[in-house]
Design a protein around this motif. Structure first.
Motif, PDB file in Angstrom:
ATOM      1  N   GLU A   1       0.621  -0.985   0.031  1.00 45.61           N
ATOM      2  CA  GLU A   1       0.115  -0.030   0.148  1.00 45.61           C
ATOM      3  C   GLU A   1       0.758   0.953   0.239  1.00 45.61           C
ATOM      4  N   HIS A   2       0.740   2.275  -0.910  1.00 49.55           N
ATOM      5  CA  HIS A   2       1.738   3.213  -1.045  1.00 49.55           C
ATOM      6  C   HIS A   2       0.440   4.821  -0.215  1.00 49.55           C
ATOM      7  N   HIS A   3       1.189   5.619  -0.437  1.00 43.09           N
ATOM      8  CA  HIS A   3       0.259   6.662   0.469  1.00 43.09           C
ATOM      9  C   HIS A   3       0.840   7.695  -0.565  1.00 43.09           C
TER      10      HIS A   3
ATOM     11  N   LYS B   1       2.606   9.153   4.883  1.00 40.85           N
ATOM     12  CA  LYS B   1       2.229   8.988   5.849  1.00 40.85           C
ATOM     13  C   LYS B   1       2.907  10.008   6.956  1.00 40.85           C
TER      14      LYS B   1
ATOM     15  N   THR C   1      -4.276   5.234   0.193  1.00 43.22           N
ATOM     16  CA  THR C   1      -3.675   4.490  -0.139  1.00 43.22           C
ATOM     17  C   THR C   1      -4.151   4.008  -1.744  1.00 43.22           C
ATOM     18  N   GLN C   2      -3.371   3.988  -2.257  1.00 44.31           N
ATOM     19  CA  GLN C   2      -3.370   3.474  -3.586  1.00 44.31           C
ATOM     20  C   GLN C   2      -2.143   1.923  -3.325  1.00 44.31           C
ATOM     21  N   SER C   3      -3.157   0.241  -4.162  1.00 44.83           N
ATOM     22  CA  SER C   3      -1.790  -0.600  -3.718  1.00 44.83           C
ATOM     23  C   SER C   3      -1.530  -0.889  -5.771  1.00 44.83           C
TER      24      SER C   3
ATOM     25  N   HIS D   1       6.452   0.323  -6.005  1.00 41.23           N
ATOM     26  CA  HIS D   1       6.390   1.140  -4.483  1.00 41.23           C
ATOM     27  C   HIS D   1       7.873   1.095  -4.321  1.00 41.23           C
TER      28      HIS D   1
END
Length: 109
Positions: A35-37, A41, A48-50, A56
């Motif tokens: 999961e990319h913020h 964060k 978030t984006q998977s 990532h």
């Protein structure tokens, strides 16, 4: 004594739609999902984006958190950067479970 009829369990089960990485366009296997913020964060980001783990890590190898926050808060903004576009084109040819070590960019040293 009669046996109970066997029901085909598979007939009603629908496999979930595969999740697609917005960076490289490949299916994301469950064991390669990160999961990319979009806004880090540490800088108050929540959305978030998977992504694939390799995608990532490449983002964080190329850009600092400040750069991600200011210049690349969306996937479209990331894909406009030439190094990310080059990486995405390269990794798109690999199988979905592909992973290779990521090296930090010389620009970030």
């Amino acid at each position: 004594m009669t046996r109970k009829p066997r029901y085909d369990v598979v007939s009603w089960y629908e496999q979930p739609e595969p999740e697609i990485c917005p960076l490289c366009g490949r299916d994301i296997p469950q064991d390669q999902r990160d999961e990319h913020h979009l806004v880090p964060k540490s800088r108050g980001g929540r959305q978030t984006q998977s992504l694939h783990r390799i995608c990532h890590r490449q983002i964080h190898a190329l850009f600092s958190e400040a750069e991600i926050e200011k210049s690349f808060p969306t996937m479209d903004a990331l894909l406009e950067h030439p190094e990310i576009r080059k990486f995405a084109a390269w990794v798109a040819k690999k199988p979905p479970g592909f992973y290779d070590g990521t090296k930090r960019s010389n620009r970030r040293r």
